[in-house]
Design a protein around this motif. Structure first.
Motif, PDB file in Angstrom:
ATOM      1  N   HIS A   1       0.824  -1.216   0.000  1.00 25.37           N
ATOM      2  CA  HIS A   1       0.000   0.000   0.000  1.00 25.37           C
ATOM      3  C   HIS A   1       0.856   1.263   0.000  1.00 25.37           C
ATOM      4  O   HIS A   1       0.420   2.299  -0.510  1.00 25.37           O
ATOM      5  N   TYR A   2       2.076   1.204   0.534  1.00 27.03           N
ATOM      6  CA  TYR A   2       2.970   2.364   0.428  1.00 27.03           C
ATOM      7  C   TYR A   2       3.421   2.563  -1.019  1.00 27.03           C
ATOM      8  O   TYR A   2       3.562   3.702  -1.480  1.00 27.03           O
TER       9      TYR A   2
ATOM     10  N   GLY B   1     -10.521  -0.096  -7.042  1.00 29.18           N
ATOM     11  CA  GLY B   1      -9.345   0.450  -7.693  1.00 29.18           C
ATOM     12  C   GLY B   1      -8.040  -0.183  -7.256  1.00 29.18           C
ATOM     13  O   GLY B   1      -7.003   0.018  -7.885  1.00 29.18           O
ATOM     14  N   TYR B   2      -8.089  -0.968  -6.189  1.00 34.64           N
ATOM     15  CA  TYR B   2      -6.896  -1.637  -5.675  1.00 34.64           C
ATOM     16  C   TYR B   2      -6.934  -3.145  -5.931  1.00 34.64           C
ATOM     17  O   TYR B   2      -5.980  -3.852  -5.664  1.00 34.64           O
ATOM     18  N   ALA B   3      -8.060  -3.621  -6.482  1.00 37.30           N
ATOM     19  CA  ALA B   3      -8.274  -5.061  -6.585  1.00 37.30           C
ATOM     20  C   ALA B   3      -7.238  -5.748  -7.471  1.00 37.30           C
ATOM     21  O   ALA B   3      -6.867  -6.894  -7.229  1.00 37.30           O
ATOM     22  N   LYS B   4      -6.747  -5.051  -8.497  1.00 36.75           N
ATOM     23  CA  LYS B   4      -5.794  -5.715  -9.385  1.00 36.75           C
ATOM     24  C   LYS B   4      -4.471  -5.998  -8.692  1.00 36.75           C
ATOM     25  O   LYS B   4      -3.698  -6.844  -9.141  1.00 36.75           O
ATOM     26  N   TRP B   5      -4.224  -5.298  -7.589  1.00 41.98           N
ATOM     27  CA  TRP B   5      -2.980  -5.523  -6.863  1.00 41.98           C
ATOM     28  C   TRP B   5      -3.159  -6.526  -5.724  1.00 41.98           C
ATOM     29  O   TRP B   5      -2.326  -7.400  -5.535  1.00 41.98           O
TER      30      TRP B   5
ATOM     31  N   HIS C   1      -0.484  -0.871  10.657  1.00 45.09           N
ATOM     32  CA  HIS C   1      -1.536  -1.714  11.240  1.00 45.09           C
ATOM     33  C   HIS C   1      -2.381  -2.407  10.178  1.00 45.09           C
ATOM     34  O   HIS C   1      -2.814  -3.550  10.396  1.00 45.09           O
ATOM     35  N   THR C   2      -2.628  -1.766   9.032  1.00 45.64           N
ATOM     36  CA  THR C   2      -3.318  -2.493   7.969  1.00 45.64           C
ATOM     37  C   THR C   2      -2.438  -3.631   7.450  1.00 45.64           C
ATOM     38  O   THR C   2      -2.933  -4.716   7.131  1.00 45.64           O
ATOM     39  N   ARG C   3      -1.148  -3.397   7.390  1.00 45.05           N
ATOM     40  CA  ARG C   3      -0.225  -4.437   6.923  1.00 45.05           C
ATOM     41  C   ARG C   3      -0.242  -5.633   7.874  1.00 45.05           C
ATOM     42  O   ARG C   3      -0.369  -6.781   7.446  1.00 45.05           O
ATOM     43  N   ARG C   4      -0.133  -5.377   9.169  1.00 46.09           N
ATOM     44  CA  ARG C   4      -0.114  -6.481  10.128  1.00 46.09           C
ATOM     45  C   ARG C   4      -1.456  -7.215  10.130  1.00 46.09           C
ATOM     46  O   ARG C   4      -1.498  -8.447  10.143  1.00 46.09           O
ATOM     47  N   TRP C   5      -2.552  -6.450  10.151  1.00 45.58           N
ATOM     48  CA  TRP C   5      -3.869  -7.084  10.182  1.00 45.58           C
ATOM     49  C   TRP C   5      -4.097  -7.925   8.923  1.00 45.58           C
ATOM     50  O   TRP C   5      -4.553  -9.070   9.003  1.00 45.58           O
TER      51      TRP C   5
ATOM     52  N   ALA D   1      -6.298   0.689   2.020  1.00 44.35           N
ATOM     53  CA  ALA D   1      -6.762  -0.231   0.979  1.00 44.35           C
ATOM     54  C   ALA D   1      -6.728  -1.702   1.400  1.00 44.35           C
ATOM     55  O   ALA D   1      -7.660  -2.447   1.085  1.00 44.35           O
ATOM     56  N   PRO D   2      -5.696  -2.190   2.127  1.00 40.39           N
ATOM     57  CA  PRO D   2      -5.744  -3.594   2.539  1.00 40.39           C
ATOM     58  C   PRO D   2      -6.870  -3.914   3.515  1.00 40.39           C
ATOM     59  O   PRO D   2      -7.224  -5.087   3.685  1.00 40.39           O
TER      60      PRO D   2
END
Length: 249
Positions: A13-14, A210-214, A107-111, A203-204
């Motif tokens: 996400h970064y 708009g982020y679904a392709k990633w 925190h989104t990354r860890r979750w 986004a995570p």
């Protein structure tokens, strides 16, 4: 003149934050995609440390998504900049953007990883979509080791994942309160780095189209994430992030 190059973990996400800023500015670039762990050497060779994103320009390398946005701003007229020129507005944008970088992103990354990594097949499906073939082949064979290293590096434990869920809930509550007066954007009357940072770094946790392709869609996420994603999407902050992705990405 050589073309710009953005070194990324594509579903980071970064990295999405930097990619969004480049796309919004209409800057052409080539994206060099790597899987976690494999990104470290290319990031160093590009002129950064071991972190991504790194933007390679004809004038040198720029590491860190915020610094990349600040550099992009130097090339744009005031009305298109993500950090406003007016001191009070810039300070407020920076306050939100710094908070999202420091709290929301980790925190989104860890979750997210806390739910994804135990599901080997879903994890490998994500990695397979974006990886150089040889990187995926290595990581597929070494998945148990890679998972253990990520768990240790990101402090992913059941308690840690729950703390991150609670922290994210509090952040969504704070953003929802800021939006309660009906404003369209977090600061001022135009899209800024605060909006871009919240939308991309959440986004995570929201999985906008708009982020679904990633990273994949909500339905592709582990079922253990669905109820929480739905609850966050239903908040004013969640609706705002989804709208920003739909209208400004």
């Amino acid at each position: 003149m050589s073309r710009r190059r953005l070194v990324t973990i594509p579903f980071s996400h970064y990295c999405e934050k930097a990619r969004w800023a480049l796309d919004r500015a209409g800057m052409s670039y080539d994206e060099e995609k790597h899987l976690p762990f494999f990104h470290m050497v290319p990031a160093r060779l590009a002129g950064g440390s071991r972190q991504v994103p790194v933007l390679v320009t004809p004038h040198g390398a720029i590491e860190d998504s915020t610094r990349i946005i600040e550099w992009i701003d130097t090339t744009l007229p005031e009305e298109k900049r993500l950090f406003p020129h007016a001191p009070a507005l810039r300070a407020e944008v920076s306050r939100w953007e710094d908070r999202f970088d420091a709290d929301l992103g980790p925190h989104t990354r860890r979750w997210g990883y806390g739910h994804l990594l135990p599901d080997r097949e879903r994890s490998l499906a994500l990695l397979r979509k974006h990886a150089p073939a040889w990187e995926f082949a290595v990581l597929e064979r070494a998945y148990p080791v890679a998972r253990a290293l990520m768990n240790r590096g990101l402090r992913i434990t059941p308690d840690g994942v729950e703390r991150s869920r609670a922290k994210l809930g509090a952040l969504f509550d704070d953003v929802s309160r800021a939006l309660a007066d009906g404003r369209k954007y977090l600061v001022g009357d135009r899209f800024s780095a605060a909006d871009l940072a919240f939308a991309s770094l959440s986004a995570p946790a929201l999985l906008p189209d708009g982020y679904a392709k990633w990273l994949g869609s909500r339905d592709e996420a582990p079922p253990s994430m669905h109820a929480t994603i739905d609850a966050w999407r239903a908040t004013p902050a969640g609706r705002y992030a989804l709208r920003v992705y739909a209208e400004d990405r």
